[in-house]
Design a protein around this motif. Sequence first.
Motif, PDB file in Angstrom:
ATOM      1  N   ARG A  48       0.830  -1.205   0.000  1.00  0.00           N
ATOM      2  CA  ARG A  48       0.000   0.000   0.000  1.00  0.00           C
ATOM      3  C   ARG A  48       0.868   1.259   0.000  1.00  0.00           C
ATOM      4  N   GLU A  49       2.036   1.179   0.634  1.00  0.00           N
ATOM      5  CA  GLU A  49       2.899   2.358   0.740  1.00  0.00           C
ATOM      6  C   GLU A  49       3.709   2.614  -0.527  1.00  0.00           C
ATOM      7  N   ASP A  50       4.300   1.547  -1.098  1.00  0.00           N
ATOM      8  CA  ASP A  50       5.215   1.778  -2.220  1.00  0.00           C
ATOM      9  C   ASP A  50       4.979   0.874  -3.421  1.00  0.00           C
ATOM     10  N   GLY A  51       3.892   0.119  -3.402  1.00  0.00           N
ATOM     11  CA  GLY A  51       3.554  -0.690  -4.562  1.00  0.00           C
ATOM     12  C   GLY A  51       4.330  -1.983  -4.703  1.00  0.00           C
ATOM     13  N   ALA A  52       5.033  -2.417  -3.666  1.00  0.00           N
ATOM     14  CA  ALA A  52       5.786  -3.670  -3.729  1.00  0.00           C
ATOM     15  C   ALA A  52       4.855  -4.827  -4.106  1.00  0.00           C
ATOM     16  N   VAL A  53       5.334  -5.698  -4.987  1.00  0.00           N
ATOM     17  CA  VAL A  53       4.528  -6.840  -5.431  1.00  0.00           C
ATOM     18  C   VAL A  53       4.492  -7.897  -4.323  1.00  0.00           C
ATOM     19  N   VAL A  54       3.285  -8.306  -3.964  1.00  0.00           N
ATOM     20  CA  VAL A  54       3.093  -9.353  -2.966  1.00  0.00           C
ATOM     21  C   VAL A  54       2.293 -10.475  -3.620  1.00  0.00           C
ATOM     22  N   SER A  55       2.781 -11.695  -3.466  1.00  0.00           N
ATOM     23  CA  SER A  55       2.112 -12.843  -4.086  1.00  0.00           C
ATOM     24  C   SER A  55       1.923 -13.951  -3.062  1.00  0.00           C
ATOM     25  N   LEU A  56       0.819 -14.653  -3.202  1.00  0.00           N
ATOM     26  CA  LEU A  56       0.507 -15.745  -2.292  1.00  0.00           C
ATOM     27  C   LEU A  56       0.142 -16.975  -3.115  1.00  0.00           C
ATOM     28  N   ALA A 107       5.490 -14.550  -1.170  1.00  0.00           N
ATOM     29  CA  ALA A 107       6.632 -13.889  -1.813  1.00  0.00           C
ATOM     30  C   ALA A 107       6.398 -12.387  -1.865  1.00  0.00           C
ATOM     31  N   GLU A 108       7.432 -11.630  -1.554  1.00  0.00           N
ATOM     32  CA  GLU A 108       7.370 -10.178  -1.641  1.00  0.00           C
ATOM     33  C   GLU A 108       8.545  -9.701  -2.494  1.00  0.00           C
TER      34      GLU A 108
END
Length: 385
Positions: free
Chosen positions: A217-225, A280-281
């Motif tokens: 939410r802060e910097d757009g980092a890709v988060v996957s589950l 994964a982030e």
Amino acid sequence: MGGEDSRLRAVVTLAQGMAAARTPRESWRAAALGACHALTGSFAALSVWERELGRLRVLANVGERAPDEDEFPDGEAYPVHQFPEITEFLHERWAGGGEPNAWVETADGPVIGAFGYCHQRVAALRRRGRGCCVVAPIVLHGRAWGELYVARPAGAPVFGPQDADFATVLASVVAAGIAQTERLEEARRLAYTDSLTGLANRRAVDVRLEEAVERHREDGAVVSLVVCDLNGLKRVNDTRGHAVGDRLLERFGSVLSLCGAMLPGTLAARLGGDEFCLLAEGPSADDVVRIAGELCCRAAELELGEGVACGVASTGDAIGPVRSARRLFRLADAAQYRAKAVRAAKPVVAGREGPDDPVVRLADAPSPTAGERRRFRGRHERPRT
């Protein structure tokens, strides 16, 4: 009397500093700082003796550090053969009935009449502009754990016998603090580890996913589950016994861990029962899907079980805004539910079937009714705002 009171306060301060530490690093730093202040030193270090590697590894440097001394060094270590007192003093003298007492060394060599060596440590004092040091072995669980090292600059008063005795007391306090830190770390490890597979557990995933989504939410980092359901476990339990079923869970856990290691920083976890996940982030959605496919292939090759149903949800795909960990979990779970329903041999990925993606539609639908197979883990989740 005043000196004794001052030293008693220093001991209490050191113990309190280590007790307040929340991580091993904080504990190491508190130990070194407390000893440095207690002995009126200008520099202090805490090192651990790594027997299997035959070296002393520095954990923390505090005070007036030289250019080559980091506060928490990654690779500052010294072969034990450079410090013969480690083997002679801690083994021969101690085993012969002596105590693990501290000793003093100076830039000119050992203090007259005291135990010590003119070796690498003396050269280091000279090189770094220090005049003397006191070295105290740290003993934990009856074995030499490492050492506490406190130095003074050139020109300052040299440590005396009373300082060495006090350093021995401080080393005992540090040992007690380290033991407490290790107990707390073990408790934390058990609280966030699945006891059967050794993977992370659901609690660890909850914490890590909340943090990852916040960074997204802060910097757009890709988060996957990646959520996996191990097929055939019930059949194995019913026909071959739960011990064999546990072996299947352990083997799949190893496969999951191996695949997770292909994505740097990925957390591999067992959610409970036959359900597992990868969190994964950073890696792209395509990389995560590729590894999920590898996971499916490897799971299908296991001697036991019937492969795995695998669902993927990533903020790098067209799944709409992800403002909570719960939504990403629901998406990955819905994808896994679909993979299970259609007996997919490959991962089902949320958001990759067009604008009316059935997985996204399922995840965003009202909560399932009691008659459906699952509730997207709603029963496990903490209330979220």
